[in-house]
Design a protein around this motif. Structure first.
Motif, PDB file in Angstrom:
ATOM      1  N   GLY B  97       0.816  -1.205   0.000  1.00 58.48           N
ATOM      2  CA  GLY B  97       0.000   0.000   0.000  1.00 58.48           C
ATOM      3  C   GLY B  97       0.850   1.255   0.000  1.00 58.48           C
ATOM      4  O   GLY B  97       0.480   2.276  -0.587  1.00 58.48           O
ATOM      5  N   ARG B  98       2.028   1.170   0.657  1.00 59.85           N
ATOM      6  CA  ARG B  98       2.918   2.326   0.734  1.00 59.85           C
ATOM      7  C   ARG B  98       3.641   2.574  -0.574  1.00 59.85           C
ATOM      8  O   ARG B  98       4.104   3.662  -0.845  1.00 59.85           O
ATOM      9  N   ALA B  99       3.836   1.493  -1.346  1.00 63.74           N
ATOM     10  CA  ALA B  99       4.736   1.582  -2.494  1.00 63.74           C
ATOM     11  C   ALA B  99       4.169   2.465  -3.602  1.00 63.74           C
ATOM     12  O   ALA B  99       4.930   2.985  -4.416  1.00 63.74           O
ATOM     13  N   GLY B 100       2.843   2.661  -3.629  1.00 65.24           N
ATOM     14  CA  GLY B 100       2.263   3.468  -4.695  1.00 65.24           C
ATOM     15  C   GLY B 100       2.570   2.854  -6.041  1.00 65.24           C
ATOM     16  O   GLY B 100       2.304   1.688  -6.271  1.00 65.24           O
ATOM     17  N   PHE B 101       3.178   3.619  -6.930  1.00 59.89           N
ATOM     18  CA  PHE B 101       3.495   3.091  -8.253  1.00 59.89           C
ATOM     19  C   PHE B 101       4.911   2.522  -8.312  1.00 59.89           C
ATOM     20  O   PHE B 101       5.357   2.067  -9.342  1.00 59.89           O
ATOM     21  N   ARG B 102       5.624   2.581  -7.184  1.00 65.55           N
ATOM     22  CA  ARG B 102       6.981   2.036  -7.158  1.00 65.55           C
ATOM     23  C   ARG B 102       6.900   0.517  -7.328  1.00 65.55           C
ATOM     24  O   ARG B 102       6.215  -0.163  -6.570  1.00 65.55           O
TER      25      ARG B 102
END
Lengths: 280, 238
Positions: B97-102
């Motif tokens: 969830g934290r990674a976003g589009f990473r």
């Protein structure tokens, strides 16, 4: 035949254009099917591969009957079927497996009826059923290159998301991963893989490319990364072994590749069992 | 400070209204147990809060938190049994969830996953295959995954179902410790006595809110007595 002679025969065979096309398309299709298969098998929806191959057969037969080009006709139809099957397999009211069975046998039935009504195309149709190494043209090569770029791109850039939705879709969705989107993407790519590989491997055999390599890899690997990588490695090696055996023994290419996959599965099962026993 | 506010939420399940007009709030550091009889809509409410099921009306507002920063421990299913995944892969997926589009996990993600395992005393399990763990170990790892995701709130759906008493006590102890360290806990529970002992607030659900308030208050109500009777009857019947 000595080993030297065998390599000589293979070298000669592999110098033909149709053989090189078959090698390129087969390797790429095997790789894509195996990678997508990891997700399909672990999410317990691998019967979608089987369903799609039957739909593909019906679409190809229909294309022959009306004189349309097989690929441009079949690819959109099978993609549409993939959307439908994924939706049905998620629906809480209809059993997903039953829905796939209905779609599969009705397309096969329609395909066979079309075949029996039209004169003089039984040779082509039987090659769709059982596969033919001669079937690949340059359009197939381009399509399989595009397809494998898409599949490898998806795995490279969304690997962690694919893992999360395969492992626990509820959790992945709760943290904001668009599970439905990825599920559909996997189904669409599987549809294209099945259609491209079908005429070489045979409609009856193509779905084994989706199922065998992940199952074999799961016997020896205990991590998702390991299973994904080994599934690809096993699929490509089995394809190369199978197509070589088919050249040397004159057996059908699809059947030879599946036989190689079966041997790999049995080998991996016994290796996996031996490793587990030795740990006890 | 309020983390999530749930206002007049109505949800349907298979054409039947499962919940109507549910209103309550989750505050920072809260320890809330959702109780109620079987089929009362407890899990449905949790799924509505997390956006896993659509609301028919009403709204869920994330005020002091974000959806990607809530930890979730789903109801125990057969998911993960025999699944080829290392414990590390599972816990890391909490960071998605934290990674976003990473596309890849970074050093902070790896550190958070390691830290979560450590806080739950499960760092030795990191390289083990998840599918081969015992039920209690699996729940501990899934709790670590939720912790890796969570900033301020962890939602748990019947986390001790099917575990033996000793393992249950251990898991409760871990959850309570996270709560003492500041993490808000929202737990669906079938075990009324444990809920009354441990939780600060009780949310009694049965098609709608029957009670929401302090656990001590709830213990004195008719609802608690009736629910206890229901649970006992279910146990005797089952």
């Amino acid at each position: 035949m000595s080993i030297g002679e065998a390599f000589g025969t293979l070298g000669e065979m592999f110098s033909y254009g149709w053989m090189q096309r078959a090698l390129i398309v087969g390797t790429l299709v095997s790789l894509c099917a195996a990678l997508l298969g990891v997700m399909l098998v672990l999410r317990r929806v691998s019967m979608i591969g089987d369903g799609l191959s039957h739909v593909g057969f019906g679409a190809m037969a229909a294309a022959l009957a009306i004189g349309a080009a097989p690929l441009p006709f079949a690819v959109p139809l099978v993609i549409a079927a993939a959307f439908l099957l994924i939706r049905l397999s998620r629906s809480e009211r209809v059993g997903g497996d039953a829905a796939v069975a209905v779609a599969a046998s009705s397309s096969l039935a329609i395909g066979l009826i079309i075949v029996s009504l039209g004169p003089g195309m039984n040779a082509d149709v039987s090659s769709y059923m059982y596969g033919s190494v001669l079937a690949m043209n340059s359009q197939d090569v381009v399509l399989s290159l595009t397809l494998s770029a898409a599949v490898l791109g998806l795995y490279l850039f969304s690997y962690n998301r694919l893992f999360a939705i395969t492992f626990d879709e509820g959790f992945a969705t709760a943290t904001g991963v668009r599970s439905g989107l990825y599920g559909t993407l996997v189904a669409v790519l599987t549809a294209v893989t099945v259609v491209v590989g079908m005429r070489m491997m045979g409609a009856l055999l193509i779905s084994s490319l989706v199922v065998f390599p992940p199952l074999a890899a799961m016997r020896v690997c205990r991590s998702f990364r390991g299973v994904t990588v080994w599934s690809g490695v096993i699929a490509v090696s089995c394809f190369l072994v199978g197509i070589s055996a088919s050249c040397l023994c004159g057996t059908p290419v699809g059947a030879s590749v599946v036989a190689a996959d079966l041997v790999a599965l049995l080998l991996c099962t016994s290796v996996g069992r031996a490793v587990r026993d030795s740990k006890r | 400070m309020t983390l999530i506010r749930c206002t007049d939420v109505t949800m349907r399940y298979g054409g039947v209204t499962a919940l109507s007009n549910v209103t309550f709030e989750i505050d920072r550091g809260d320890n809330i147990c959702i109780v109620g009889p079987n089929g009362a809509g407890k899990s449905t409410l949790l799924k509505g809060l997390l956006g896993l099921r659509p609301l028919d009306s009403g709204k869920v507002e994330y005020i002091g938190t974000k959806r990607s920063e809530i930890g979730y421990l789903p109801q125990q299913t057969s998911v993960g049994v025999g699944f080829p995944a290392s414990v590390r892969e599972v816990v890391l997926s909490g960071r998605l969830g934290r990674a976003g589009f990473r596309p890849f996990y970074n050093r902070a993600d790896r550190a958070a996953a390691r830290d979560a395992l450590k806080r739950l005393g499960a760092e030795k399990l990191a390289d083990r295959p998840f599918g081969e763990l015992s039920g209690g170990q699996r729940q501990r790892v899934l709790l670590a995954r939720a912790l890796a995701a969570a900033d301020s709130l962890i939602c748990l759906d019947e986390p001790v179902a099917g575990l033996d008493p000793e393992v249950t006590a251990g898991l409760y102890e871990l959850i309570d410790r996270l709560n003492r360290e500041g993490m808000a806990i929202l737990m669906v529970s079938h075990d009324l006595d444990a809920a009354l002992q441990r939780a600060r607030k009780i949310l009694h659900i049965d098609g709608g809110v029957r009670f929401f308030g302090a656990a001590e208050e709830y213990a004195k109500t008719q609802e608690a007595a009736r629910l206890r009777g229901d649970v006992r009857r279910e146990e005797e019947a089952g």
